[in-house]
Write an enzyme that holds these catalytic residues in place. Structure first.
Site, PDB file in Angstrom:
ATOM      1  N   LYS A 126       0.853  -1.188   0.000  1.00 46.25           N
ATOM      2  CA  LYS A 126       0.000   0.000   0.000  1.00 46.25           C
ATOM      3  C   LYS A 126       0.884   1.230   0.000  1.00 46.25           C
ATOM      4  O   LYS A 126       2.029   1.179   0.464  1.00 46.25           O
ATOM      5  CB  LYS A 126      -0.894   0.025   1.249  1.00 46.25           C
ATOM      6  CG  LYS A 126      -2.116   0.903   1.087  1.00 46.25           C
ATOM      7  CD  LYS A 126      -3.197   0.183   0.321  1.00 46.25           C
ATOM      8  CE  LYS A 126      -4.443   0.997   0.156  1.00 46.25           C
ATOM      9  NZ  LYS A 126      -5.540   0.163  -0.370  1.00 46.25           N
TER      10      LYS A 126
HETATM   11  P1  NAD Z   1     -13.133   7.574  -3.117  1.00 45.16           P
HETATM   12  O1  NAD Z   1     -12.183   8.618  -2.731  1.00 45.16           O
HETATM   13  O2  NAD Z   1     -13.521   7.429  -4.554  1.00 45.16           O
HETATM   14  O3  NAD Z   1     -14.496   7.725  -2.269  1.00 45.16           O
HETATM   15  C1  NAD Z   1     -14.536   7.838  -0.878  1.00 45.16           C
HETATM   16  C2  NAD Z   1     -15.945   8.296  -0.527  1.00 45.16           C
HETATM   17  O4  NAD Z   1     -16.108   8.304   0.888  1.00 45.16           O
HETATM   18  C3  NAD Z   1     -16.286   9.701  -1.006  1.00 45.16           C
HETATM   19  O5  NAD Z   1     -17.625   9.727  -1.466  1.00 45.16           O
HETATM   20  C4  NAD Z   1     -16.164  10.541   0.267  1.00 45.16           C
HETATM   21  O6  NAD Z   1     -16.960  11.715   0.204  1.00 45.16           O
HETATM   22  C5  NAD Z   1     -16.688   9.547   1.261  1.00 45.16           C
HETATM   23  N1  NAD Z   1     -16.315   9.823   2.646  1.00 45.16           N
HETATM   24  C6  NAD Z   1     -15.106  10.140   3.160  1.00 45.16           C
HETATM   25  N2  NAD Z   1     -15.191  10.291   4.484  1.00 45.16           N
HETATM   26  C7  NAD Z   1     -16.481  10.037   4.810  1.00 45.16           C
HETATM   27  C8  NAD Z   1     -17.187  10.008   6.020  1.00 45.16           C
HETATM   28  N3  NAD Z   1     -16.600  10.281   7.192  1.00 45.16           N
HETATM   29  N4  NAD Z   1     -18.493   9.685   5.972  1.00 45.16           N
HETATM   30  C9  NAD Z   1     -19.102   9.396   4.806  1.00 45.16           C
HETATM   31  N5  NAD Z   1     -18.494   9.412   3.627  1.00 45.16           N
HETATM   32  C10 NAD Z   1     -17.193   9.736   3.645  1.00 45.16           C
HETATM   33  O7  NAD Z   1     -12.538   6.196  -2.561  1.00 45.16           O
HETATM   34  P2  NAD Z   1     -12.873   4.720  -3.008  1.00 45.16           P
HETATM   35  O8  NAD Z   1     -11.865   4.296  -4.001  1.00 45.16           O
HETATM   36  O9  NAD Z   1     -14.326   4.634  -3.335  1.00 45.16           O
HETATM   37  O10 NAD Z   1     -12.553   3.917  -1.665  1.00 45.16           O
HETATM   38  C11 NAD Z   1     -13.522   3.786  -0.616  1.00 45.16           C
HETATM   39  C12 NAD Z   1     -13.076   2.665   0.307  1.00 45.16           C
HETATM   40  O11 NAD Z   1     -12.975   1.442  -0.450  1.00 45.16           O
HETATM   41  C13 NAD Z   1     -11.697   2.828   0.954  1.00 45.16           C
HETATM   42  O12 NAD Z   1     -11.712   2.225   2.227  1.00 45.16           O
HETATM   43  C14 NAD Z   1     -10.780   2.069   0.030  1.00 45.16           C
HETATM   44  O13 NAD Z   1      -9.587   1.661   0.683  1.00 45.16           O
HETATM   45  C15 NAD Z   1     -11.669   0.890  -0.295  1.00 45.16           C
HETATM   46  N6  NAD Z   1     -11.320   0.173  -1.516  1.00 45.16           N
HETATM   47  C16 NAD Z   1     -11.193   0.808  -2.708  1.00 45.16           C
HETATM   48  C17 NAD Z   1     -10.899   0.080  -3.855  1.00 45.16           C
HETATM   49  C18 NAD Z   1     -10.844   0.720  -5.213  1.00 45.16           C
HETATM   50  O14 NAD Z   1     -10.735  -0.026  -6.204  1.00 45.16           O
HETATM   51  N7  NAD Z   1     -10.950   2.022  -5.337  1.00 45.16           N
HETATM   52  C19 NAD Z   1     -10.685  -1.301  -3.765  1.00 45.16           C
HETATM   53  C20 NAD Z   1     -10.829  -1.936  -2.535  1.00 45.16           C
HETATM   54  C21 NAD Z   1     -11.147  -1.177  -1.407  1.00 45.16           C
END
Ligand code: NAD
Length: 440
Positions: A126
């Protein structure tokens, strides 16, 4: 009974509800405790256990960036490789003010378990930069990305460690990383990152892959619980890449999405939200937020209210440690599918277990992203690209198989799906370490 009473109080006091203060828990601590528990249950060799308790490699870098006003600002970045026992390291890059060494170490370890649980030939890594991209211009983010890539270049590589997008990074970020790496390597190396734009060797279906995987897992869970998709209500916390794709695909499958939220707040409609028009609103919003997308019949709710709303399935898809000891007792959902990484604290996990709430853990539920990243890497290495139908079919095959393995094993061992998934994963990684032996 206690849960019901708590809920009634909550509804009465809704407009003035204040979240209890909670000490910030360390995700690395959560990950280590989980590993220690699993090691004991598996009767793991103490030496192998000690190896898995530490990342193989930790790199902290200073990232100087000339900001738009001409001043230099130095950001701190990290790249952590937890384990390469089963293959090259793989993991996202996160831009967020809360990024710190322990968080990145924890997320790297979660990647090791995730790749093992779905059986793809990668170890875990990461990366992240402590910054607030919302306060930065696109040019500043681009310069920071290029310098960060150059700084971690000594340890990444297409057969060593392959970054991908995570919170606040996207296909454009990956394009900058691929270009920087290629310029410094003196040749085009598209397979150095995944989650790239399609013209640069990205894979069809990658953007929605994590959300699609979460939706597939949710559908499999509902099947086991003998509940029809069309009778299911869902709340999704976080409406970024993962949350929006999850909500959209589950909605297409027939589920009623009654609540969604992001940093700007939440929306709730017990009759079901119009996800297509919400998506149109978010796509047109300058910061891709839900704010301003209220429609008739839609109530504004806080993130806390969303988490405790009366739904069948709750999907945390924002950041870690959103479900904690202070809000877990009020959760009314029957099932939780963890789309975010580490959204549940250890204490909350115990509370949810005691309440009989089924939790599908992050390392299984959100593995769709890394599965399609793996497909992208394979396509880049072979210079032979698949159509979207093939990507989605193979993703589905792996997610359904992995869910069945974890579900059946957990039932057999009489443990929670989280513990079952960890036991399967740690056992696979330990098996690889053992087979390779300790060098020299
Ligand atoms: P992103 O930045 O696209 O979206 C994050 C979202 O969470 C946004 O809508 C933001 O406004 C919201 N957010 C942030 N803090 C918040 C809070 N306190 N309350 C409510 N909403 C809040 O990120 P992402 O890529 O969608 O990732 C989201 C999660 O999924 C993370 O934990 C990431 O590690 C995990 N993840 C992502 C992927 C991927 O392919 N992008 C893969 C596996 C896991």
């Amino acid at each position: 009974m206690e849960k019901q009473m708590a809920t009634e109080v909550l509804v009465e006091t809704r407009p003035t509800l204040v979240m209890a203060e909670h000490p910030k828990q360390d995700l690395w601590d959560t990950v280590l405790t989980q590993l220690d528990d699993v090691a004991q249950r598996l009767n793991l060799d103490p030496g192998i256990h000690a190896i898995l308790r530490q990342p193989e490699r930790e790199l902290t870098v200073a990232v100087p960036v000339v900001m738009d006003d001409g001043k230099i600002k130095v950001f701190t970045g990290y790249r952590i490789q937890h384990s390469s026992a089963r293959g090259p390291c793989k993991g996202g890059v996160r831009y967020h003010p809360d990024v710190n060494l322990n968080e990145v170490k924890a997320l790297a370890a979660l990647m090791t378990w995730k790749c093992a649980v779905v059986g793809i030939p990668y170890g875990g890594a990461k990366g992240g930069v402590k910054c607030d991209p919302r306060q930065m211009s696109e040019d500043e983010v681009r310069r920071m990305t290029r310098r960060f890539t150059a700084m971690i270049m000594p340890i990444i590589g297409s057969k060593r460690d392959i970054p991908a997008p995570d919170v606040n990074t996207n296909a454009q970020t990956m394009a900058w990383m691929a270009d920087t790496f290629s310029m410094l390597a003196g040749k085009t190396v598209t397979e150095i990152v995944t989650g790239k734009p399609i013209p640069l060797g990205g894979s069809l279906g990658r953007k929605e892959a994590t959300g699609r995987g979460v939706a597939i897992i949710t559908a499999e869970l509902l099947k086991r619980e003998r509940q029809r998709l069309s009778d299911t209500t869902v709340a999704v916390q976080g409406y970024g890449n993962v949350g929006s794709a999850t909500a959209t695909i589950l909605n297409q499958m027939g589920c009623k999405i009654v609540a969604v939220s992001d940093i700007s707040g939440g929306l709730y409609n017990p009759r079901g939200l119009d996800i297509a028009s919400i998506n149109q609103h978010v796509a047109a919003h300058p910061r891709r937020l839900l704010e301003g997308s209220e429609a008739p019949g839609v109530e504004k709710v806080s993130n806390h209210e969303l988490l405790v709303s009366d739904v069948d399935v709750l999907i945390p898809a924002a950041l870690e440690h959103q479900i904690r000891a202070d809000n877990a007792p009020y959760i009314q959902a029957k099932m939780i599918v963890e789309a975010a990484n580490g959204p549940t604290t250890r204490e909350a996990d115990e509370i949810l277990n005691d309440q009989g709430i089924i939790v599908v853990p992050d390392i299984l539920a959100n593995a769709g992203g890394v599965v399609v990243s793996y497909f992208e890497w394979v396509q880049d290495l072979q210079c032979f690209f698949w159509d979207e139908e093939e990507v989605n079919r193979n993703l589905r095959r792996i997610m359904v198989r992995s869910f069945k393995e974890v579900w059946d094993f957990s039932r057999e061992q009489e443990v929670s799906p989280r513990l079952g998934a960890y036991m399967l994963a740690v056992d696979k990684v330990a098996g690889a370490v053992l087979a390779r032996g300790v060098f020299p």
